[in-house]
Design an enzyme around this catalytic site. Sequence first.
Site, PDB file in Angstrom:
ATOM      1  CD  GLU A   1      -3.139  -0.601   0.171  1.00 46.93           C
ATOM      2  OE1 GLU A   1      -3.086   0.493  -0.647  1.00 46.93           O
ATOM      3  OE2 GLU A   1      -3.944  -1.400  -0.432  1.00 46.93           O
TER       4      GLU A   1
ATOM      5  CD  GLU B   1      -1.013  -1.236  -4.738  1.00 45.91           C
ATOM      6  OE1 GLU B   1      -1.008  -2.356  -5.046  1.00 45.91           O
ATOM      7  OE2 GLU B   1      -2.137  -0.546  -4.164  1.00 45.91           O
ATOM      8  CD  GLU B   2      -2.585   4.543  -0.235  1.00 43.66           C
ATOM      9  OE1 GLU B   2      -2.229   5.081   0.744  1.00 43.66           O
ATOM     10  OE2 GLU B   2      -3.735   3.906  -0.480  1.00 43.66           O
TER      11      GLU B   2
END
Lengths: 295, 295
Positions: free
Chosen positions: B174, B177-178
């Site tokens: 996460e 990805e962010e």
Amino acid sequence: MQVFENGVVELEHVKLLEATNDEHGGVIVEMEEPMAPQAFATVLTASMLHWKHQGKRGVWIKLPINLVNLVETAVKAGFWYHHAEPNYLMLVYWIPETANTLPANASHRVGVGAIVLNDKREVLLLVVVEIFPDWGVSSSHGEKSGKFQAIGLWKIPTGIVDEGEDILKAAMREVKEETGIDTEFLEILAFRQSHKSFFGKSSLFFICMLRPLSFDIQKQEQEIEAAQWMPLEEYAAQPFVQKTRLLKYTTELCLAKTNKSYTGFLPHPTTSIFGNRPGYLYLNSQDLSLSNCDD
Amino acid sequence: MQVFENGVVELEHVKLLEATNDEHGGVIVEMEEPMAPQAFATVLTASMLHWKHQGKRGVWIKLPINLVNLVETAVKAGFWYHHAEPNYLMLVYWIPETANTLPANASHRVGVGAIVLNDKREVLLLVVVEIFPDWGVSSSHGEKSGKFQAIGLWKIPTGIVDEGEDILKAAMREVKEETGIDTEFLEILAFRQSHKSFFGKSSLFFICMLRPLSFDIQKQEQEIEAAQWMPLEEYAAQPFVQKTRLLKYTTELCLAKTNKSYTGFLPHPTTSIFGNRPGYLYLNSQDLSLSNCDD
């Protein structure tokens, strides 16, 4: 607007499915009354056009199992499965052109193991009749003769956390159901995540520490063959426990705990960020004391 | 025994569904080829008699969504829903007279929040465009006009743990990805269980601590409006964080961690009791050091 008994509403002479708005710009249809698949197809098509015109996003259709005859119609209209429970199937459709932001389905089963230790350093253990199939030789007709084998092993009470159930309550419930012993929940010593427990789903298993409030064991379930208090050291010394790392670690945790040299996570009641949805925050409260967790 | 293309086998001139044995005395039918509902009804009836005669217990039928026309037939034969994923529905039936011991459906969604703290005591934060519907006044026709409101709030990266994904990997994924930041997973500081996150399902949310391995932020996803490193004290002092207990506790955990006065749970690779199914055991390793967890 005219509302009919079968959950259909009439809007400017076009019949539509009755729907409630969800919190994310979508609509939820909870079908309850029987309807012919052809009539459902017609009203669903009109409803979809209406919702699209309204700028709706996700469309949920909950079909109880007795309306199974409408599942095919919904799938032919472009819906797919989101999740299912024994008595219903939830179908979903995403209207916008953009990638969907629908919530994922539940992915994990949650289990608990309860270490119940009394003041005499005895741990509450069970022998459970577990059934393992022992497949026989395949016959020429493809039949297999199965015989079932019961094996016994002294183990801590374990069980599944129900949907909507707190981990700490599940641990106390399982102990009560399996042995009749009342307990107080102390803390979570450790937990384990693993995968492919069945049909691709993952699982989380929480090892919990509890203090007994009663001592007379009363076996409650058929599958339990025996239950007893066993000295912790005796349990830990069993060859099967010694050679099985996961069980060995569990007993090491337990021994460290009794020597007051181990701190796990304690539950604190908390509400969610927006003040709703009560739950428990589990953390190391020896290292960080939180004053009165809830408002 | 003759095997046909559509997954039907012929046994002594009676056509049966092709099935594999599961580990619990039951059978699994994975339908793949199209079949007319009437033909399915006939072969299912014969198969059920056969399995009953064999002493089988649970019967699983996995129907891909393109075979939706067979769902009604299975339900009419007494099957009920066990679970569903977007592309298939799993139905089940319990043959014995005794209460079923079928595994429960997955009950929890699992989420992660990632606290990524660099050597300058700065924490990695995001502003996410979150969409909240703001329902207008209902018209006389039952229509509602919705306008969407975007609110911004500096928050840690969060996300959902996929089925089959390790918690520690989900946290690192996460963040990557962010923000494009590579990280090393350190430990779980705390976790929260709550209920009714959607349609009755429960949720578990793990607050994880990670160490950054890179520092240049590159926003990766459309819904992220901004990302930055913010001094921990500045983040903790925000009014919204101060007045929201769950966020306040998170920052307290984080501050305690940076003062080296807090210990969470660290992951240790382990296999399950019977040596299969790898996974991670999370525990307080400062209090209990486990030598080489895996065989």
